[in-house]
Motif scaffolding. Structure first.
Motif, mmCIF file in Angstrom:
data_model
loop_
_atom_site.group_PDB
_atom_site.id
_atom_site.type_symbol
_atom_site.label_atom_id
_atom_site.label_comp_id
_atom_site.label_asym_id
_atom_site.label_seq_id
_atom_site.Cartn_x
_atom_site.Cartn_y
_atom_site.Cartn_z
ATOM 1 N N ALA A 250 45.520 43.524 49.029
ATOM 2 C CA ALA A 250 44.638 42.846 48.073
ATOM 3 C C ALA A 250 45.290 41.598 47.509
ATOM 4 O O ALA A 250 44.631 40.556 47.356
ATOM 5 C CB ALA A 250 44.263 43.801 46.946
ATOM 6 N N LYS A 251 46.570 41.675 47.207
ATOM 7 C CA LYS A 251 47.261 40.518 46.638
ATOM 8 C C LYS A 251 47.340 39.367 47.630
ATOM 9 O O LYS A 251 47.390 38.207 47.225
ATOM 10 C CB LYS A 251 48.646 40.927 46.156
ATOM 11 N N ILE A 252 47.315 39.675 48.923
ATOM 12 C CA ILE A 252 47.296 38.621 49.942
ATOM 13 C C ILE A 252 45.900 38.005 50.028
ATOM 14 O O ILE A 252 45.727 36.790 49.960
ATOM 15 C CB ILE A 252 47.745 39.176 51.312
ATOM 16 N N VAL A 253 44.891 38.862 50.150
ATOM 17 C CA VAL A 253 43.504 38.390 50.309
ATOM 18 C C VAL A 253 43.030 37.628 49.065
ATOM 19 O O VAL A 253 42.351 36.613 49.172
ATOM 20 C CB VAL A 253 42.559 39.578 50.608
ATOM 21 N N PHE A 254 43.400 38.127 47.886
ATOM 22 C CA PHE A 254 42.900 37.548 46.640
ATOM 23 C C PHE A 254 43.992 36.798 45.871
ATOM 24 O O PHE A 254 43.931 36.691 44.651
ATOM 25 C CB PHE A 254 42.297 38.651 45.769
ATOM 26 N N SER A 255 44.973 36.249 46.581
ATOM 27 C CA SER A 255 46.133 35.626 45.944
ATOM 28 C C SER A 255 45.768 34.505 44.969
ATOM 29 O O SER A 255 46.453 34.290 43.979
ATOM 30 C CB SER A 255 47.100 35.101 47.002
ATOM 31 N N ASP A 256 44.675 33.808 45.222
ATOM 32 C CA ASP A 256 44.300 32.691 44.357
ATOM 33 C C ASP A 256 43.248 33.069 43.317
ATOM 34 O O ASP A 256 42.689 32.208 42.645
ATOM 35 C CB ASP A 256 43.804 31.515 45.201
ATOM 36 N N LYS A 257 42.975 34.366 43.184
ATOM 37 C CA LYS A 257 41.949 34.832 42.252
ATOM 38 C C LYS A 257 42.595 35.485 41.032
ATOM 39 O O LYS A 257 43.656 36.095 41.128
ATOM 40 C CB LYS A 257 41.009 35.852 42.925
ATOM 41 N N ASN A 258 41.927 35.395 39.907
ATOM 42 C CA ASN A 258 42.413 36.014 38.685
ATOM 43 C C ASN A 258 41.822 37.421 38.576
ATOM 44 O O ASN A 258 40.708 37.590 38.087
ATOM 45 C CB ASN A 258 42.032 35.166 37.475
ATOM 46 N N LEU A 259 42.563 38.407 39.053
ATOM 47 C CA LEU A 259 42.122 39.801 39.039
ATOM 48 C C LEU A 259 43.106 40.657 38.258
ATOM 49 O O LEU A 259 44.293 40.347 38.195
ATOM 50 C CB LEU A 259 42.060 40.370 40.460
ATOM 51 N N PHE A 260 42.615 41.752 37.710
ATOM 52 C CA PHE A 260 43.464 42.781 37.129
ATOM 53 C C PHE A 260 43.531 43.922 38.133
ATOM 54 O O PHE A 260 42.499 44.427 38.572
ATOM 55 C CB PHE A 260 42.903 43.255 35.797
ATOM 56 N N TYR A 261 44.740 44.310 38.502
ATOM 57 C CA TYR A 261 44.944 45.331 39.531
ATOM 58 C C TYR A 261 45.200 46.688 38.886
ATOM 59 O O TYR A 261 46.031 46.805 37.992
ATOM 60 C CB TYR A 261 46.126 44.950 40.423
ATOM 61 N N VAL A 262 44.481 47.688 39.366
ATOM 62 C CA VAL A 262 44.619 49.047 38.870
ATOM 63 C C VAL A 262 45.325 49.874 39.938
ATOM 64 O O VAL A 262 44.824 50.004 41.062
ATOM 65 C CB VAL A 262 43.237 49.664 38.549
ATOM 66 N N ASP A 263 46.484 50.415 39.583
ATOM 67 C CA ASP A 263 47.216 51.278 40.513
ATOM 68 C C ASP A 263 46.427 52.554 40.773
ATOM 69 O O ASP A 263 45.701 53.024 39.901
ATOM 70 C CB ASP A 263 48.572 51.681 39.925
ATOM 71 N N GLY A 264 46.605 53.124 41.938
ATOM 72 C CA GLY A 264 46.002 54.412 42.229
ATOM 73 C C GLY A 264 45.802 54.603 43.708
ATOM 74 O O GLY A 264 45.822 53.646 44.491
#
Length: 187
Positions: free
Chosen positions: A151-165
């Motif tokens: 996800a961090k590769i695909v959305f590297s330029d996006k402002n997202l909050f990542y939820v572990d799980g």
């Protein structure tokens, strides 16, 4: 890009209109507050998806979905099949409430909804007090991401909050069925 490790931060992010990336039954999803039009528009821009297509709501329980659906228009003969499939990875297309935002229903008079069995998502919806928008975490036309690293590769330029799980035990996105006819729309 922020990485969230506890539910309190996720709820704060949702309340502030952020888009989150979180694990679901089979793939990571993009989600936000369904009542926040700007958050939904941000999610659609990230995904590169048209608002006309509509979105899925994912909830802890059926009661959370009631503000968005027209419960009385669900055929009595379809109710046993719908309710016996939940909680689970079956999304149902149901009649939308007249008050359901068009940014959720798109060009339709129906809305896609699911009561999840994913422990982390159930907890998020309970603590948030309502359903989340839930769409697969991918750019339109591409495969959904299956882990945070991807996800961090695909959305590297996006402002997202990542939820572990961890993902649930599903091997593909939820099945989608019509709550009016029972027809399978996506298997």
């Amino acid at each position: 890009m922020t990485h969230i490790n506890n539910e309190l931060n996720v709820i704060t992010a949702l309340n502030q209109g952020s888009v989150i990336l979180y694990p679901t039954e089979a793939v990571f999803g993009l989600g936000c507050d369904p009542d926040n039009e700007q958050a939904v528009m941000d999610l659609l821009a990230i995904k590169q998806r048209s608002v006309d297509k509509g979105l899925i709501l994912i909830a802890d329980n059926y009661s959370q979905l009631l503000p968005y659906i027209d419960d009385v228009k669900i055929p009595m003969d379809k109710r046993p099949e719908i309710f016996s499939s939940w909680p689970g990875a079956v999304t149902w297309i149901l009649p939308a409430a007249t008050t359901a935002p068009k940014w959720l229903t798109g060009k339709f008079d129906t809305i896609a909804v699911r009561v999840t069995n994913h422990t982390k998502v159930k907890k998020l919806c309970l603590e948030f007090g309502k359903p989340l928008v839930s769409t697969s975490a991918n750019l339109t036309g591409c495969e959904p991401v299956k882990n945070i690293t991807e996800a961090k590769i695909v959305f590297s330029d996006k402002n997202l909050f990542y939820v572990d799980g961890e993902l649930g035990l599903g091997n593909k996105p939820s099945q989608i069925k019509s709550g009016l006819t029972g027809a399978v729309i996506r298997n």
